[in-house]
Design an enzyme around this catalytic site. Sequence first.
Site, PDB file in Angstrom:
ATOM      1  N   SER A   1       4.405   2.590   7.841  1.00 27.94           N
ATOM      2  CA  SER A   1       4.136   1.429   6.993  1.00 27.94           C
ATOM      3  C   SER A   1       5.380   0.985   6.253  1.00 27.94           C
ATOM      4  O   SER A   1       6.045   1.782   5.595  1.00 27.94           O
ATOM      5  CB  SER A   1       3.066   1.764   5.951  1.00 27.94           C
ATOM      6  OG  SER A   1       1.786   1.618   6.473  1.00 27.94           O
TER       7      SER A   1
ATOM      8  N   HIS B   1       0.815  -1.214   0.000  1.00 29.97           N
ATOM      9  CA  HIS B   1       0.000   0.000   0.000  1.00 29.97           C
ATOM     10  C   HIS B   1       0.849   1.266   0.000  1.00 29.97           C
ATOM     11  O   HIS B   1       0.359   2.347  -0.296  1.00 29.97           O
ATOM     12  CB  HIS B   1      -1.009   0.002   1.158  1.00 29.97           C
ATOM     13  CG  HIS B   1      -0.427   0.200   2.521  1.00 29.97           C
ATOM     14  ND1 HIS B   1      -0.094  -0.843   3.350  1.00 29.97           N
ATOM     15  CD2 HIS B   1      -0.149   1.312   3.223  1.00 29.97           C
ATOM     16  CE1 HIS B   1       0.354  -0.377   4.498  1.00 29.97           C
ATOM     17  NE2 HIS B   1       0.340   0.946   4.447  1.00 29.97           N
TER      18      HIS B   1
ATOM     19  N   ASP C   1       0.195  -7.653   1.135  1.00 29.27           N
ATOM     20  CA  ASP C   1       0.552  -6.260   1.405  1.00 29.27           C
ATOM     21  C   ASP C   1       2.068  -6.095   1.520  1.00 29.27           C
ATOM     22  O   ASP C   1       2.557  -5.420   2.421  1.00 29.27           O
ATOM     23  CB  ASP C   1      -0.128  -5.733   2.669  1.00 29.27           C
ATOM     24  CG  ASP C   1       0.032  -4.208   2.770  1.00 29.27           C
ATOM     25  OD1 ASP C   1       0.060  -3.547   1.727  1.00 29.27           O
ATOM     26  OD2 ASP C   1       0.158  -3.689   3.899  1.00 29.27           O
TER      27      ASP C   1
END
Length: 404
Positions: free
Chosen positions: A262, A146, A179
């Site tokens: 992230s 992402h 992911d």
Amino acid sequence: MSHGVGPDRSGSSVPSASVDGPGAAPSYHWPFGEAATPPPPRRPRGTGIGGVVAVATVTALLVGGGAGFGAARLAAGGSASATSDPARSTDPAPAPLPPGETTSTVEVARRVLPGTVMIEVGSGSGTGTGSGFVIDRQGHVMTNNHVVAGASKGSRIRVVFSDGRRTTASLVGRSPSYDLAVIKVKADDQLRPLELGDSRSAAVGAPVVAVGSPLGLPGTVTQGIVSALERPVTVNESGSADAPTAYIDGIQTDAPINPGNSGGPLVDAGARVIGVNSAILTLSSGQGQTGNIGIGFAIPVNQAKTIGELLVKDGRATYPVVGAQLQEGTDGVELTSVEAGGAARKAGLKVGDLISSVDGRRVETREELVVMVRTHRPGDRVTFGYTRGSSRAEAELTLGGRVG
């Protein structure tokens, strides 16, 4: 269940709690750059929970005003004030510690900061930021899908090292279903690959350190503990067990993680990477706090290592499927359709069967079943415990596979 059952599509919303829905396991929702706040988790651990959200961030959205101006300048200039002195050291990479050996938090930071990077995707006001870490001297950097998904549509990727160096990167491969993604910078002798540990060694209560670029502030180190293991976390849930939604057997930590973390490493007390930071649980909107509340999730590094190797080799990865559609029943997870030629059909499973365990581990939700399946690889054999009518039985499945 994006677990090997339904059509191959990238869903857009997960269970609840920004991670899963009411009664579902934690899940995320990611348009890169936005800290979405999905519905509350299926099994609330308290009240007022908003959801699990991806922790990439769009600088333009989250860095603003007086404090934001300073953060934006640090991100743009790689100022020494944004990182600690150890991160700027030009000394050779420290030798790996013997297995099981630990060190101080200061030493952990000294070892990990040089190999952790801030990743910028896009340009101008649309720039999103996340984190990543160097995995080899060829220039491969691991991060979350992402974080760099926009690069698949042509957005530019730029990497900022802890010493302020900046360079462009190319997208090597990405896997929405896990992911995870790998990007590549030019190889040089200044690269400091991080040591990958063994996520099976993670223990509840063990100290961990999260490193990354929260809110566009590179070289940030936070400390906490492993607060839970095998926590089902989902991103972009759909009714299909095979949809390329990300299902993670998450390592839960209370180390402060915020938007921008992230893709950064979660490391143990020996400076070994045990997870890839990916999501946080937030309070529901209206309660005043949308950042870290002490519950973050990381993808176990053993899984990340396997998927990363596939991405480097082929530019894509596969995930296991069982060939069935799922819904939650009163005493397990019900098969609502079974594909001809799929793993479930070949194992003798039928519509209406209630799956209650995977390899002896009880499952109560779709998310749990999918996550357990995702810990395997296509071609692996798994045993489903199930109920058909009043009879209980077991079926051994050979998992199929799909690209995603």
